[in-house]
Design a protein around this motif. Structure first.
Motif, PDB file in Angstrom:
ATOM      1  N   ARG A 100      -6.576  11.394 -40.849  1.00  0.00           N
ATOM      2  CA  ARG A 100      -7.159  12.319 -41.826  1.00  0.00           C
ATOM      3  C   ARG A 100      -6.977  13.782 -41.415  1.00  0.00           C
ATOM      4  N   VAL A 101      -6.841  14.033 -40.113  1.00  0.00           N
ATOM      5  CA  VAL A 101      -6.540  15.375 -39.597  1.00  0.00           C
ATOM      6  C   VAL A 101      -5.376  15.212 -38.621  1.00  0.00           C
ATOM      7  N   PRO A 102      -4.257  15.886 -38.852  1.00  0.00           N
ATOM      8  CA  PRO A 102      -3.068  15.612 -38.040  1.00  0.00           C
ATOM      9  C   PRO A 102      -3.048  16.253 -36.659  1.00  0.00           C
ATOM     10  N   LEU A 103      -3.775  17.370 -36.479  1.00  0.00           N
ATOM     11  CA  LEU A 103      -3.703  18.134 -35.235  1.00  0.00           C
ATOM     12  C   LEU A 103      -5.087  18.379 -34.681  1.00  0.00           C
ATOM     13  N   LEU A 104      -5.174  18.661 -33.404  1.00  0.00           N
ATOM     14  CA  LEU A 104      -6.461  19.035 -32.828  1.00  0.00           C
ATOM     15  C   LEU A 104      -6.251  19.904 -31.603  1.00  0.00           C
ATOM     16  N   ALA A 105      -7.229  20.785 -31.391  1.00  0.00           N
ATOM     17  CA  ALA A 105      -7.292  21.591 -30.165  1.00  0.00           C
ATOM     18  C   ALA A 105      -8.523  21.109 -29.414  1.00  0.00           C
ATOM     19  N   HIS A 106      -8.310  20.566 -28.226  1.00  0.00           N
ATOM     20  CA  HIS A 106      -9.406  19.936 -27.491  1.00  0.00           C
ATOM     21  C   HIS A 106      -9.073  19.945 -26.010  1.00  0.00           C
ATOM     22  N   GLY A 107     -10.067  20.138 -25.195  1.00  0.00           N
ATOM     23  CA  GLY A 107      -9.877  20.128 -23.753  1.00  0.00           C
ATOM     24  C   GLY A 107      -9.513  18.750 -23.239  1.00  0.00           C
ATOM     25  N   MET A 108      -8.873  18.723 -22.058  1.00  0.00           N
ATOM     26  CA  MET A 108      -8.572  17.451 -21.416  1.00  0.00           C
ATOM     27  C   MET A 108      -9.849  16.656 -21.169  1.00  0.00           C
ATOM     28  N   ALA A 109     -10.921  17.368 -20.792  1.00  0.00           N
ATOM     29  CA  ALA A 109     -12.205  16.697 -20.610  1.00  0.00           C
ATOM     30  C   ALA A 109     -12.663  16.185 -21.977  1.00  0.00           C
ATOM     31  N   GLY A 110     -12.808  14.900 -22.128  1.00  0.00           N
ATOM     32  CA  GLY A 110     -13.202  14.316 -23.403  1.00  0.00           C
ATOM     33  C   GLY A 110     -12.043  13.748 -24.196  1.00  0.00           C
ATOM     34  N   ALA A 111     -10.800  14.108 -23.826  1.00  0.00           N
ATOM     35  CA  ALA A 111      -9.625  13.590 -24.537  1.00  0.00           C
ATOM     36  C   ALA A 111      -8.840  12.591 -23.692  1.00  0.00           C
ATOM     37  N   VAL A 112      -9.285  12.364 -22.472  1.00  0.00           N
ATOM     38  CA  VAL A 112      -8.557  11.487 -21.558  1.00  0.00           C
ATOM     39  C   VAL A 112      -8.414  10.081 -22.135  1.00  0.00           C
ATOM     40  N   GLY A 113      -9.515   9.525 -22.660  1.00  0.00           N
ATOM     41  CA  GLY A 113      -9.482   8.160 -23.190  1.00  0.00           C
ATOM     42  C   GLY A 113      -8.476   7.980 -24.310  1.00  0.00           C
ATOM     43  N   LYS A 157     -14.523  11.976  -8.863  1.00  0.00           N
ATOM     44  CA  LYS A 157     -15.374  11.896 -10.048  1.00  0.00           C
ATOM     45  C   LYS A 157     -14.940  12.879 -11.128  1.00  0.00           C
ATOM     46  N   LEU A 158     -14.578  14.085 -10.734  1.00  0.00           N
ATOM     47  CA  LEU A 158     -14.145  15.081 -11.713  1.00  0.00           C
ATOM     48  C   LEU A 158     -12.849  14.651 -12.397  1.00  0.00           C
ATOM     49  N   ALA A 159     -12.006  13.941 -11.662  1.00  0.00           N
ATOM     50  CA  ALA A 159     -10.720  13.520 -12.226  1.00  0.00           C
ATOM     51  C   ALA A 159     -10.899  12.597 -13.424  1.00  0.00           C
ATOM     52  N   THR A 160     -12.017  11.889 -13.496  1.00  0.00           N
ATOM     53  CA  THR A 160     -12.253  11.012 -14.652  1.00  0.00           C
ATOM     54  C   THR A 160     -12.440  11.816 -15.931  1.00  0.00           C
ATOM     55  N   GLN A 161     -12.746  13.118 -15.793  1.00  0.00           N
ATOM     56  CA  GLN A 161     -12.875  14.009 -16.943  1.00  0.00           C
ATOM     57  C   GLN A 161     -11.711  15.010 -16.995  1.00  0.00           C
ATOM     58  N   ALA A 162     -10.647  14.716 -16.241  1.00  0.00           N
ATOM     59  CA  ALA A 162      -9.474  15.593 -16.167  1.00  0.00           C
ATOM     60  C   ALA A 162      -9.860  16.994 -15.701  1.00  0.00           C
ATOM     61  N   ALA A 163     -10.915  17.097 -14.893  1.00  0.00           N
ATOM     62  CA  ALA A 163     -11.356  18.373 -14.351  1.00  0.00           C
ATOM     63  C   ALA A 163     -10.953  18.459 -12.886  1.00  0.00           C
ATOM     64  N   VAL A 164     -10.771  19.685 -12.412  1.00  0.00           N
ATOM     65  CA  VAL A 164     -10.402  19.910 -11.011  1.00  0.00           C
ATOM     66  C   VAL A 164     -11.371  20.912 -10.396  1.00  0.00           C
TER      67      VAL A 164
END
Length: 324
Positions: A199-212, A285-292
């Protein structure tokens, strides 16, 4: 008391005050610490905040109680901390949403950063521009071509007006000279549902929350909206590498205390936060959220907040980002 005795008492008083203050610092913390988080449980800020809380609890020898005060893009939690006693027992686990919020609101019940004593940043995660995996685009150039063929017809989703995704998407559009329609959502879950569903083709989103969704092959990264490539996306270029540098809209997470917190106490908290950020357990632990880990101390952290606030205020003014 004669004049000489009075003078001696006055001269001694500052030393007594310094001694009392030093003693107070040495006994901190003498009761549980409240750590306020401006978002609901379960999201990236909450997860990373609890990683920090657990590690600092061990370092400080006192319970660190996480208190989720969601509302107004973390402004509710920020206000509570800004009004708290500056004794180190009420702290704010902030993300840069507090800066973006300040950039679009003409008035808030606190001043940034003046109402706080920034302790330090803890970690960061890049912001990325994505498309749904079921879309035909394989790189940013193909999206630009489609957008120019139908100005305003393509839409990109974010987790809300004035968030990192919104600012990142608008700076991308400005740098590339294209027009995309912004579709704000209230949270990552409904946004991803609509992107994955077509329904929406594009998104801007941080790695944190988009990993899955990324690991499941449901979204495709096109470009990093920051100065450095994401460790999880080594083959995805940055906007700067493509010749279109933009302000870094990646998210950072850090610790803030109320203004007036003694500098010695802020320095101690900063040392403990830095030590925690460098442990292997924290990194894992941070790596699970793509954070460093991305620690900087009080002075640099305060400067970062001031600089980013000025940058995003100008972006908000230029492209017309206003609070809902």
């Amino acid at each position: 008391m004669n004049a000489i005795a009075t003078r001696r008492a006055l001269l001694a008083a500052p030393g007594l005050l310094v001694a009392a203050r030093s003693d107070a610092q040495s006994t901190w913390p003498d009761r549980p610490i409240r750590l306020l988080i401006g978002f609901p449980p379960g999201g990236p800020t909450d997860f990373i905040g609890r990683v920090a809380a657990n590690g600092l609890q061990a370092a400080w020898g006192q319970t660190v109680v996480v208190e989720n005060r969601a509302g107004a893009a973390s402004a509710v939690a920020a206000e509570v901390v800004s009004r708290a006693a500056p004794d180190g027992h009420t702290l704010f686990f902030a993300s840069n949403s507090v800066v973006l919020n300040g950039a679009i609101h003409p008035s808030l019940p606190y001043a940034l950063p003046e109402s706080f004593a920034p302790v330090g940043s803890f970690c960061s995660a890049p912001n990325v521009f994505w498309c749904a995996a079921n879309q035909p685009w394989r790189d940013l150039a193909s999206v630009v071509s489609a957008a120019r063929a139908q100005p305003g017809a393509l839409a990109y989703g974010t987790t809300g007006v004035g968030g990192t995704g919104h600012f990142g998407g608008e700076t991308l559009c400005g740098a590339l000279g294209i027009s995309l329609s912004h579709v704000p959502y209230r949270g990552t879950a409904p946004l991803m549902q609509d992107v994955i569903g077509g329904r929406v083709p594009l998104l801007a989103h941080g790695m944190a929350g988009a990993v899955g969704p990324y690991q499941a092959g449901q979204i495709r990264p096109l470009v990093v909206l920051g100065p450095k490539r994401a460790p999880e996306l080594p083959d995805v270029p940055t906007m700067a590498e493509l010749g279109h540098p933009v302000p870094d809209s990646g998210v950072w997470f850090g610790l803030m205390a109320p203004a007036g917190t003694p500098p010695e106490l802020v320095a101690r908290m900063a040392r403990d936060l830095e030590a925690l950020s460098k442990t292997d357990d924290t990194r894992t632990k941070l790596a699970t959220q793509a954070a460093v880990p991305d620690f900087v101390g009080p002075q640099v952290f305060t400067g970062r907040i001031r600089t980013e606030l000025a940058t995003w205020r100008e972006v908000a003014r230029r492209v017309g980002i206003r609070p809902e």
